[in-house]
Design an enzyme around this catalytic site. Sequence first.
Site: not given
Length: 139
Positions: A71, A74, A77, A9-10, A98
């Site tokens: 990657n 979020a 976590h 996400p993002n 990153i």
Amino acid sequence: MKILIMNGPNINLLGKREPGIYGARCFEDYFKELKENYPQVELEYYQSNVEGFMIDKIHEVGFSYDGIILNAGAYTHTSIALQDAIRAVKTPVIEVHISNVHQREEFRHKSMISCACKGVICGFGLNSYRLALEAFLNS
């Protein structure tokens, strides 16, 4: 060698989202550079903001690819489901970030997926992906 780079996400907003943390470069441009610099590797890129789609992609490639560079954003976590998906497949996964997540907010210090991954690379900007690719090439 066939490697999937998967972003969560993002990360589709790289170059626009918090450039002080994530840099000013979009991932697609960096991915093109990786492909040019590693012609001997069949690189594929996948990005999703949806946890279930990421799990589906891990299932899809997790028995035939040589590696996954992940990657999870979020979801790193929070997602036991991603951890379970990584454990369920044969393809090794290297977790990347990153930024140096350990220099950031406390909640970012705990990864739910690290325990299922071959290794973790964080804090080297977009070079974290290259370092993960080198790890696969040299293992």
